[in-house]
Design an enzyme around this catalytic site. Structure first.
Site, PDB file in Angstrom:
ATOM      1  N   HIS A 155      -4.584  28.618   9.134  1.00 52.07           N
ATOM      2  CA  HIS A 155      -4.472  27.299   9.548  1.00 52.07           C
ATOM      3  C   HIS A 155      -4.703  26.753   8.212  1.00 52.07           C
ATOM      4  O   HIS A 155      -4.252  25.640   7.723  1.00 52.07           O
ATOM      5  CB  HIS A 155      -4.080  26.667  11.209  1.00 52.07           C
ATOM      6  CG  HIS A 155      -3.564  26.758  11.615  1.00 52.07           C
ATOM      7  ND1 HIS A 155      -2.466  26.717  12.368  1.00 52.07           N
ATOM      8  CD2 HIS A 155      -3.052  27.855  12.651  1.00 52.07           C
ATOM      9  CE1 HIS A 155      -1.469  26.436  13.237  1.00 52.07           C
ATOM     10  NE2 HIS A 155      -1.560  28.123  13.034  1.00 52.07           N
ATOM     11  N   ASP A 363      -6.714  20.588   2.164  1.00 49.03           N
ATOM     12  CA  ASP A 363      -6.418  20.627   3.498  1.00 49.03           C
ATOM     13  C   ASP A 363      -5.308  22.238   3.801  1.00 49.03           C
ATOM     14  O   ASP A 363      -4.337  22.548   2.807  1.00 49.03           O
ATOM     15  CB  ASP A 363      -5.182  19.715   3.862  1.00 49.03           C
ATOM     16  CG  ASP A 363      -5.581  19.305   4.782  1.00 49.03           C
ATOM     17  OD1 ASP A 363      -6.040  20.363   6.393  1.00 49.03           O
ATOM     18  OD2 ASP A 363      -5.955  18.416   5.673  1.00 49.03           O
TER      19      ASP A 363
HETATM   20  C1  GDG Z   1      -5.542  22.250  10.720  1.00 52.10           C
HETATM   21  C2  GDG Z   1      -5.532  22.350   9.655  1.00 52.10           C
HETATM   22  C3  GDG Z   1      -3.271  22.086   9.345  1.00 52.10           C
HETATM   23  C4  GDG Z   1      -5.447  12.602  14.656  1.00 52.10           C
HETATM   24  N1  GDG Z   1      -6.111  11.583  14.475  1.00 52.10           N
HETATM   25  C5  GDG Z   1      -5.422  11.853  16.762  1.00 52.10           C
HETATM   26  C6  GDG Z   1      -4.619  12.332  16.292  1.00 52.10           C
HETATM   27  N2  GDG Z   1      -4.759  13.297  15.515  1.00 52.10           N
HETATM   28  C7  GDG Z   1      -3.447  14.602  15.207  1.00 52.10           C
HETATM   29  C8  GDG Z   1      -2.450  14.283  14.208  1.00 52.10           C
HETATM   30  C9  GDG Z   1      -2.469  15.559  13.702  1.00 52.10           C
HETATM   31  C10 GDG Z   1      -3.464  15.827  14.108  1.00 52.10           C
HETATM   32  O1  GDG Z   1      -4.778  15.601  14.283  1.00 52.10           O
HETATM   33  C11 GDG Z   1      -3.980  16.479  12.848  1.00 52.10           C
HETATM   34  O2  GDG Z   1      -3.592  17.300  12.137  1.00 52.10           O
HETATM   35  P1  GDG Z   1      -3.856  18.081  10.851  1.00 52.10           P
HETATM   36  O3  GDG Z   1      -2.471  18.976   9.846  1.00 52.10           O
HETATM   37  O4  GDG Z   1      -3.348  16.906  10.032  1.00 52.10           O
HETATM   38  O5  GDG Z   1      -5.796  18.934  10.777  1.00 52.10           O
HETATM   39  P2  GDG Z   1      -6.256  19.806  11.555  1.00 52.10           P
HETATM   40  O6  GDG Z   1      -6.284  19.024  12.440  1.00 52.10           O
HETATM   41  O7  GDG Z   1      -7.174  19.796  10.499  1.00 52.10           O
HETATM   42  O8  GDG Z   1      -5.341  21.194  11.787  1.00 52.10           O
HETATM   43  C12 GDG Z   1      -4.167  21.630   8.748  1.00 52.10           C
HETATM   44  C13 GDG Z   1      -2.857  22.282  11.326  1.00 52.10           C
HETATM   45  O9  GDG Z   1      -4.315  22.282  11.837  1.00 52.10           O
HETATM   46  C14 GDG Z   1      -1.571  22.943  11.436  1.00 52.10           C
HETATM   47  O10 GDG Z   1      -1.373  24.106  11.200  1.00 52.10           O
HETATM   48  O11 GDG Z   1      -1.447  21.223   8.981  1.00 52.10           O
HETATM   49  O12 GDG Z   1      -4.749  21.598   7.039  1.00 52.10           O
HETATM   50  O13 GDG Z   1      -7.031  21.834   8.963  1.00 52.10           O
HETATM   51  O14 GDG Z   1      -1.454  15.751  14.536  1.00 52.10           O
HETATM   52  O15 GDG Z   1      -2.070  13.199  14.609  1.00 52.10           O
HETATM   53  N3  GDG Z   1      -4.434  12.714  17.112  1.00 52.10           N
HETATM   54  C15 GDG Z   1      -4.245  11.436  18.537  1.00 52.10           C
HETATM   55  N4  GDG Z   1      -5.297  10.757  18.241  1.00 52.10           N
HETATM   56  C16 GDG Z   1      -5.838   9.753  17.202  1.00 52.10           C
HETATM   57  O16 GDG Z   1      -6.371   9.483  17.209  1.00 52.10           O
HETATM   58  N5  GDG Z   1      -3.371  11.442  19.774  1.00 52.10           N
END
Ligand code: GDG
Length: 468
Positions: A155, A363
């Site tokens: 990921h 990312d």
């Molecule tokens: C890894 C990789 C890749 C954020 N704040 C809150 C909240 N979130 C949710 C977002 C989103 C998720 O968390 C974050 O996803 P990301 O993709 O931005 O980042 P990582 O957690 O680092 O994920 C990344 C991912 O895996 C999938 O393959 O895209 O590059 O690092 O869904 O909305 N959710 C809630 N409250 C918050 O305050 N409920």
């Protein structure tokens, strides 16, 4: 159809979606089908790592969860996975720490996972292992005689070979990846980087059908971008926009434009750079003072890893500096919170925001960028500002693309987004929304499973069968 077995470090608490931030669980949770088995760590730390997983069923999905001992947790999770691999794969060598003892803990946990998982497997299962915590799992399963098709998805980003080669056990991990029949990464760039590392560090040979060989083992590396449940997220945002929390936020804005950021509090997300970009925006474009409010949700994450504690202190200080410098008695420019919001509330807030700020230093994909687009009202859409170093940027060129290392590029993009005419906002939104609706959580899941099902049965396994 073959059963899908998902293996990830954390198994989401069955029936408790929506509060925990984190991309992996969000994306996989949107695609789960009844009949699936999801295996991983329960999140509990106990005196000794047990040999068997605890099984729970929820809505037709079986969850098999294993606890971890305190020392395993430290070496595996806080140590090697998040103290070594996470900074390395985000090209932050200065933050990387390496201890042989942590590597031993990492391998030991992968071995314990394999031993607890192997007895649960049926011969036709497609086993799909997720992320950097579990790179050696496939090789450990093979060592136990597991002959199923095994897939792995990374990921997070991969890095150029010269950076990956800094890791003292780089060859061990690359060799471990060769135990999988299929290896997926988020973007073409990460695929090229991983391919190069296989070539340079292991001397991999190319073969027909995009496969590579190292000795007798062969695998295939594909770029398989992840997405979100776009239709579901749009509906969530539409509903949430009419709810109490959205109304409260709107009232508190008193007509000011909302800029939003939502990230786990993680140094890969570029939050200090983003705060600096916003501070310069207020300084260089004083006409916008009193006219905007920037809400940064930075949900605490990995709070027991010291680099994360240092980042939190830095952000607390920067937020205080910005508000101390620019706030007026009736206006606070930056609203910064470290608690997570419920997913629906966040969706409603995205929809209200004129600007979505997504500026990671690096990312794998970044799902917030996709969620922000999916949440917009097509008649009056907001503008996405996106880092060129997010995997998402490879296919979302109609965002305002910035280099987060250059704070002024964030500054100028904010000003441009706030003054962008409706027609341009709509045009950009249409192409971005098309991408978000095309590459979804569901298409990601289906494409990977189809590619894994289509891989040849292991030559090694056939040879072993023939010999038996
Ligand atoms: C890894 C990789 C890749 C954020 N704040 C809150 C909240 N979130 C949710 C977002 C989103 C998720 O968390 C974050 O996803 P990301 O993709 O931005 O980042 P990582 O957690 O680092 O994920 C990344 C991912 O895996 C999938 O393959 O895209 O590059 O690092 O869904 O909305 N959710 C809630 N409250 C918050 O305050 N409920």
């Amino acid at each position: 159809m073959a059963r899908i077995v998902i293996v990830s470090n954390r198994v989401p608490t069955p029936g408790r979606r929506g509060v925990q931030p984190g991309g992996l669980a969000a994306a996989l949770g949107d695609s789960l089908r009844p009949g699936t088995l999801w295996f991983g760590w329960s999140g509990r730390v106990v005196a000794e790592t047990p040999t068997r997983a605890e099984l729970v069923e929820h809505r037709g999905v079986a969850y098999a969860m294993i606890d971890l001992s305190e020392s395993h947790y430290r070496g595996f999770y806080a140590g090697f996975a998040n103290g070594t691999l996470w900074p390395l794969l985000h090209a932050r060598l200065g933050l990387m720490e390496f201890e042989r003892a942590d590597l031993e803990g990492y391998v030991a946990v992968n071995r314990a996972f394999a031993a607890a998982l192997a007895p649960l497997l049926r011969p036709d299962d497609l086993v799909w292992v997720h992320d950097y915590h579990l790179i050696p799992l496939g090789a450990e399963l093979r060592a136990l005689g597991v002959q199923n098709r095994l897939g792995f998805f990374l990921h997070v980003p991969f890095v150029p070979a010269s950076i990956f080669g800094v890791l003292p056990c780089a060859d061990l991990l690359l060799r471990a990846l060769m135990a999988y029949d299929l290896v997926g990464v988020q973007s073409e760039q990460h695929r090229r980087d991983l391919r190069n590392a296989m070539d340079e560090i292991l001397g991999a040979r190319a073969a027909a059908g995009g496969r590579i060989y190292v000795g007798e083992q062969s695998t295939r590396i594909i770029a398989n971008p992840i997405g979100i449940d776009a239709a579901g997220f749009t509906a969530l945002a539409e509903r949430a926009a009419g709810r109490r929390e959205a109304k409260r936020l709107a009232e508190s804005l008193v007509g000011r434009a909302l800029i939003i950021g939502a990230d786990r509090l993680d140094y890969s997300k570029g939050l200090p750079n983003r705060f600096e970009g916003f501070a310069r925006f207020l300084h260089r474009y004083p006409e916008f003072r009193q006219k905007v409010s920037y809400l940064q949700v930075a949900a605490l994450s990995r709070a027991d890893v010291k680099q994360y504690q240092a980042l939190r202190r830095e952000l607390d200080r920067l937020a205080g500096d910005i508000n101390g410098r620019f706030a007026e008695f009736d206006w606070v420019p930056l609203r910064y919170m470290t608690s997570a919001l419920p997913r629906a509330t966040l969706a409603g807030f995205y929809r209200m925001a004129r600007v979505g700020l997504v500026t990671p230093l690096r990312d794998g994909m970044n799902l917030v960028a996709k969620e922000y687009v999916a949440a917009q009202d097509p008649r009056d859409p907001g503008v996405l500002i996106l880092s060129k170093f997010a995997g998402a940027a490879e296919r979302m060129a109609d965002a305002l693309i910035v280099n987060p290392y250059d704070a002024d590029s964030i500054t100028d993009a904010i000003a441009r987004a706030l003054t962008m005419p409706l027609a341009e906002r709509q045009r950009r939104f249409e192409t971005l929304a098309h991408e978000v609706r095309t590459v979804t959580a569901q298409s990601f899941y289906a494409a990977f499973c189809a590619a894994l099902a289509g891989t040849p049965v292991r030559r090694l396994a056939l040879a072993e069968k023939g010999a038996a």
